[in-house]
Motif scaffolding. Structure first.
Motif, PDB file in Angstrom:
ATOM      1  N   ALA A 280       0.795  -1.151  -0.053  1.00  0.00           N
ATOM      2  CA  ALA A 280      -0.064   0.006  -0.055  1.00  0.00           C
ATOM      3  C   ALA A 280       0.800   1.338   0.014  1.00  0.00           C
ATOM      4  O   ALA A 280       0.495   2.323  -0.696  1.00  0.00           O
ATOM      5  N   ALA A 281       2.100   1.235   0.746  1.00  0.00           N
ATOM      6  CA  ALA A 281       2.916   2.293   0.926  1.00  0.00           C
ATOM      7  C   ALA A 281       3.547   2.734  -0.600  1.00  0.00           C
ATOM      8  O   ALA A 281       4.074   3.618  -1.014  1.00  0.00           O
ATOM      9  N   VAL A 282       4.039   1.371  -1.188  1.00  0.00           N
ATOM     10  CA  VAL A 282       4.503   1.497  -2.567  1.00  0.00           C
ATOM     11  C   VAL A 282       3.613   2.192  -3.433  1.00  0.00           C
ATOM     12  O   VAL A 282       4.058   3.114  -4.345  1.00  0.00           O
ATOM     13  N   GLN A 283       2.454   1.500  -3.601  1.00  0.00           N
ATOM     14  CA  GLN A 283       1.469   2.290  -4.467  1.00  0.00           C
ATOM     15  C   GLN A 283       1.180   3.748  -4.142  1.00  0.00           C
ATOM     16  O   GLN A 283       1.074   4.612  -5.026  1.00  0.00           O
ATOM     17  N   LYS A 284       1.027   4.178  -3.035  1.00  0.00           N
ATOM     18  CA  LYS A 284       0.569   5.529  -2.476  1.00  0.00           C
ATOM     19  C   LYS A 284       1.972   6.495  -2.960  1.00  0.00           C
ATOM     20  O   LYS A 284       1.791   7.424  -3.572  1.00  0.00           O
ATOM     21  N   ARG A 285       3.263   5.877  -2.729  1.00  0.00           N
ATOM     22  CA  ARG A 285       4.443   6.722  -3.325  1.00  0.00           C
ATOM     23  C   ARG A 285       4.221   7.081  -4.771  1.00  0.00           C
ATOM     24  O   ARG A 285       4.824   7.926  -5.236  1.00  0.00           O
ATOM     25  N   PHE A 286       4.037   5.968  -5.349  1.00  0.00           N
ATOM     26  CA  PHE A 286       3.891   5.935  -6.930  1.00  0.00           C
ATOM     27  C   PHE A 286       3.096   6.774  -7.221  1.00  0.00           C
ATOM     28  O   PHE A 286       3.285   7.754  -8.427  1.00  0.00           O
ATOM     29  N   GLU A 287       1.851   6.920  -6.891  1.00  0.00           N
ATOM     30  CA  GLU A 287       0.956   7.749  -7.175  1.00  0.00           C
ATOM     31  C   GLU A 287       1.394   9.221  -6.942  1.00  0.00           C
ATOM     32  O   GLU A 287       1.139  10.125  -8.045  1.00  0.00           O
ATOM     33  N   PHE A 288       2.125   9.527  -5.934  1.00  0.00           N
ATOM     34  CA  PHE A 288       2.839  10.760  -5.614  1.00  0.00           C
ATOM     35  C   PHE A 288       3.859  11.187  -6.580  1.00  0.00           C
ATOM     36  O   PHE A 288       3.868  12.343  -6.870  1.00  0.00           O
ATOM     37  N   GLU A 289       4.660  10.201  -6.923  1.00  0.00           N
ATOM     38  CA  GLU A 289       5.781  10.607  -7.928  1.00  0.00           C
ATOM     39  C   GLU A 289       5.240  10.348  -9.306  1.00  0.00           C
ATOM     40  O   GLU A 289       6.518  10.447 -10.126  1.00  0.00           O
ATOM     41  N   ARG A 290       4.401   9.895  -9.721  1.00  0.00           N
ATOM     42  CA  ARG A 290       3.798   9.419 -11.155  1.00  0.00           C
ATOM     43  C   ARG A 290       4.506  10.617 -12.307  1.00  0.00           C
ATOM     44  O   ARG A 290       5.066  10.304 -13.056  1.00  0.00           O
ATOM     45  N   THR A 384       4.649   3.526 -15.528  1.00  0.00           N
ATOM     46  CA  THR A 384       4.054   2.403 -14.742  1.00  0.00           C
ATOM     47  C   THR A 384       4.632   2.178 -13.573  1.00  0.00           C
ATOM     48  O   THR A 384       5.798   2.248 -13.392  1.00  0.00           O
ATOM     49  N   LEU A 385       3.932   1.467 -12.642  1.00  0.00           N
ATOM     50  CA  LEU A 385       4.563   0.989 -11.158  1.00  0.00           C
ATOM     51  C   LEU A 385       5.611  -0.124 -11.784  1.00  0.00           C
ATOM     52  O   LEU A 385       6.627  -0.185 -11.173  1.00  0.00           O
ATOM     53  N   ASP A 386       5.290  -1.083 -12.616  1.00  0.00           N
ATOM     54  CA  ASP A 386       6.233  -2.093 -12.868  1.00  0.00           C
ATOM     55  C   ASP A 386       7.614  -1.467 -13.353  1.00  0.00           C
ATOM     56  O   ASP A 386       8.687  -2.187 -13.015  1.00  0.00           O
ATOM     57  N   GLU A 387       7.548  -0.668 -14.211  1.00  0.00           N
ATOM     58  CA  GLU A 387       8.723  -0.076 -14.685  1.00  0.00           C
ATOM     59  C   GLU A 387       9.577   0.572 -13.716  1.00  0.00           C
ATOM     60  O   GLU A 387      10.782   0.582 -13.664  1.00  0.00           O
ATOM     61  N   VAL A 388       8.848   1.334 -12.509  1.00  0.00           N
ATOM     62  CA  VAL A 388       9.733   1.784 -11.281  1.00  0.00           C
ATOM     63  C   VAL A 388       9.543   1.079 -10.224  1.00  0.00           C
ATOM     64  O   VAL A 388      10.018   1.819  -9.197  1.00  0.00           O
ATOM     65  N   ARG A 389       9.138   0.021 -10.125  1.00  0.00           N
ATOM     66  CA  ARG A 389       9.003  -0.686  -8.888  1.00  0.00           C
ATOM     67  C   ARG A 389      10.112  -0.773  -7.983  1.00  0.00           C
ATOM     68  O   ARG A 389      10.166  -0.623  -6.759  1.00  0.00           O
ATOM     69  N   ALA A 390      11.347  -1.131  -8.547  1.00  0.00           N
ATOM     70  CA  ALA A 390      12.427  -1.546  -7.839  1.00  0.00           C
ATOM     71  C   ALA A 390      12.967  -0.065  -7.016  1.00  0.00           C
ATOM     72  O   ALA A 390      13.261  -0.069  -5.854  1.00  0.00           O
ATOM     73  N   LYS A 391      12.692   1.272  -7.869  1.00  0.00           N
ATOM     74  CA  LYS A 391      13.240   2.481  -7.117  1.00  0.00           C
ATOM     75  C   LYS A 391      12.302   2.923  -5.972  1.00  0.00           C
ATOM     76  O   LYS A 391      12.473   3.236  -4.897  1.00  0.00           O
TER      77      LYS A 391
END
Length: 671
Positions: A280-290, A384-391
């Motif tokens: 959930a924290a990963v998804q939230k941060r991705f939305e913030f940095e998209r 997309t999240l998959d592209e930047v998931r590691a970061k």
């Protein structure tokens, strides 16, 4: 009472012709370049140290100050100011000469750093006071002008001087605007004065010729090497001989104080290794940095000021169009590739409303009506999240680990406040205590000289605690914390023979071998002086006789020519025999055969090629004399004991009270 000159440009304010202005601009450009060169270090060394390293003087005070460490006329350095400068000076020494390892004030004083700094400050303050007495005082206008040239105070966006940035930088350095501008005023006056000397300095050709002849003068000599084999087989020392050798060389065989310690480390890096990722924290941060992670669409366009000009643009090739814009600056106002958010909104809306190759309708911009032709559309890309998931996962882990470390530190400190030992407090948090891999020195290395790369703050704490002492939590920066306990202190002192037997034996054998070789060389030198030829002397010891032709001073340290040998060769007279150390183990027996003067034909081109260097050497000599003149004129007073007490050391005894009010020692000549 000297007349005071408040000048604005160092050359007066009278009108000049355009030609003179051009000459002056060129001269100042050369002067500035010269002032930054190594040649000018002799003049500016003390000033630069004072300005860039040590900070500033008490430039606002006048008259004697009772607490002054240095008093140079109306200028003085107080104990507090000296302490600040000493700390900065010591830090530089640690970084440049001690591999970043801290040194104590006592160690610095033993090395003479405190006294050296006092003397340097006395000379720099005398230099500045000399200009004040001469009435050379830059105007406020000139100081402000110089201030606004310093790009460290520029706003990175506007590229212009920014007062908040200026004030912030000064606050970081612990300086006020008035103090900094006082230093800048001193620097400007001294730079202009020295520039005047440099601009008019002409080196006499005879001086240049003498230096060239000296540098290119050659030597012919014959020589041979005495190798270690001539000393015979090495003889192993007895314990008595070895112990005597160790005592004679106590500085080499004295052990430094060593300390064993244990630590508790609070590290986000270590904590992150065992943390699970919160999806959930990963998804939230991705939305913030998209938006930041995505690549926005950009467009290349041609912007024209009038519709009639656009018609002309359509008929021209793009390359010709750009060339025309550069030459005339008439048709095109801008040719750019820009993000939509980076240009004027109405122009951006128009540019992003048409396709590649199309032309927008007239748009009212800040400079009038404009039309845009879109030459290229560069598509964007939505991350997309998959592209930047590691970061994203690494960032989430780091944030979570940082929060946990902070919480652990708070709980640890609460436990220690409640009376728990370091080990007990660590145990309650399931933290591991770690012992240092080896006893360490105050320089952060083990007995073999290998650095353990300990943070300076941690090392300082280890050597400030008594045996059994435990530190508070130390903030090491970057979210890292540590607490230490000193387990054992191993006093320094002369090492026991068994501890250094191997190293001492090797050194003893080498020293004895050197003595035998030197004795053999002395005997050969005596025989040659009595009439034996160099060839006969070399043959007697089975050595090969070599000859050197036209060797110059530049050859010192190259090949077989050690610095020791070359020093003796170039101070000898023809026919003189000498003994020099070899470039490797051994001695060289040499005889000077001939001195080769430099060929006159080679002097002239060398003079021209080295004119600037010779001019710099002469100017450096003048600079050294100028510093001495400032000292003799101002007669600065220094108090070395006040300097010691300012850095937390006890004052030394003052036989005859020679310490207080003494004149500074002459500075080392800069070359």
């Amino acid at each position: 009472m000297p007349r005071t000159l408040h000048y604005t440009d160092g050359c007066g304010t009278a009108r000049r012709s355009a030609k003179k202005q051009g000459l002056r601009a060129a001269m100042l450009a050369q002067i500035r370049a010269f002032a930054k060169s190594p040649v000018a270090v002799g003049i500016f060394a003390l000033l630069i140290l004072s300005f860039l390293v040590f900070g500033i003087g008490d430039v606002l005070g006048a008259g004697a100050i009772k607490d002054s460490v240095v008093q140079a006329g109306s200028r003085s350095i107080s104990s507090l100011t000296f302490k600040q400068r000493f700390d900065a000076f010591k830090k530089q020494v640690e970084q440049q000469q001690n591999n970043g390892q801290p040194i104590t004030a006592e160690q610095a004083a033993q090395a003479g750093l405190d006294k050296s700094l006092v003397d340097q400050l006395a000379y720099s303050e005398s230099f500045a006071e000399m200009f004040r007495k001469a009435g050379i005082i830059p105007s406020d206008t000139l100081v402000v002008s110089e201030l606004r040239k310093n790009q460290a105070f520029f706003d990175p966006v506007t590229g212009k001087f920014d007062r908040p940035t200026y004030q912030s930088r000064l606050a970081q350095a612990g300086m006020t605007e008035q103090q900094f501008e006082g230093v800048l005023r001193d620097e400007t006056a001294q730079t202009h004065y020295i520039s005047g000397i440099a601009a008019g300095l002409v080196v006499p050709r005879t001086y240049l010729a003498s230096l060239a002849a000296y540098a290119r003068e050659g030597r012919d000599f014959s020589w041979f090497t005495l190798t270690p084999a001539l000393a015979g087989p090495p003889v192993q020392p007895t314990d008595a001989q070895l112990l005597a050798y160790v005592k004679e060389n106590a500085a080499t065989f004295t052990k430094p104080e060593l300390r064993n310690f244990t630590m508790v480390r609070f590290s986000p890096t270590l904590v992150a290794q065992n943390l699970k990722v919160d999806e959930a924290a990963v998804q939230k941060r991705f939305e913030f940095e998209r938006d930041t992670l995505s690549v926005p669409e950009t467009r290349s366009f041609v912007q024209a000021a009038q519709q009639t000009e656009l018609a002309e643009l359509r008929e021209q090739h793009a390359a010709e169009l750009q060339a025309s814009a550069e030459q005339t600056r008439r048709q095109i106002e801008a040719v750019n590739t820009l993000l939509k958010d980076a240009i004027e909104k109405r122009s951006a809306d128009a540019a992003f409303a048409v396709k590649a190759g199309e032309v927008s309708g007239p748009v009212q911009g800040s400079v009038g009506l404009q039309v845009l032709k879109i030459t290229k559309v560069n598509p964007g890309h939505q991350a997309t999240l998959d592209e930047v998931r590691a970061k994203i996962e690494a960032e989430v882990k780091k944030d979570a680990a940082t929060e946990k470390v902070y919480a652990d530190v708070q709980k640890y400190e609460d436990a220690r406040t409640g009376g728990a030992t370091m080990a007990e407090a660590a145990k309650t948090l399931n933290l591991e205590t770690m012992a240092a891999p080896a006893p360490i020195t105050a320089q952060g290395s083990d007995l073999l000289g290998r650095s353990l790369n300990l943070p300076p703050k941690m090392l300082e704490s280890v050597f400030s605690l008594p045996a059994g002492g435990e530190s508070d939590v130390l903030d090491l920066g970057q979210g890292e914390y540590v607490a230490v306990r000193v387990d054992k202190i191993l006093p320094g002192g002369l090492a026991a023979l068994d501890e250094v037997r191997t190293a001492a034996t090797q050194r003893y054998v080498m020293a004895e071998m050197g003595k035998k070789l030197k004795a053999r060389a002395d005997a050969i030198e005596a025989q040659v002086k009595k009439g034996q030829t160099m060839a006969q002397a070399a043959a007697a010891v089975g050595a090969k006789l070599e000859t050197a032709k036209g060797v110059t001073r530049e050859d010192a340290g190259k090949g077989e020519y050690s610095n020791d040998l070359m020093t003796k060769v170039f101070t000898a007279k023809p026919g003189q025999v000498m003994i020099g150390e070899g470039s490797q183990l051994g001695y060289i027996v040499a005889k000077l055969d001939r001195i080769q003067p430099v060929a006159p034909a080679t002097v002239a081109p060398m003079i021209e090629a080295q004119r600037d260097n010779f001019r710099g050497q002469l100017f450096d000599d003048i600079g050294f004399a100028t510093r001495n003149a400032a000292r003799d004129l101002i007669k600065p007073k220094v108090d070395y004991n006040k300097a010691r007490t300012a850095i937390g050391l006890e004052a030394l005894p003052e036989p005859g009270k020679a310490g207080a009010g003494a004149a500074p020692a002459p500075p080392a000549k800069t070359k």
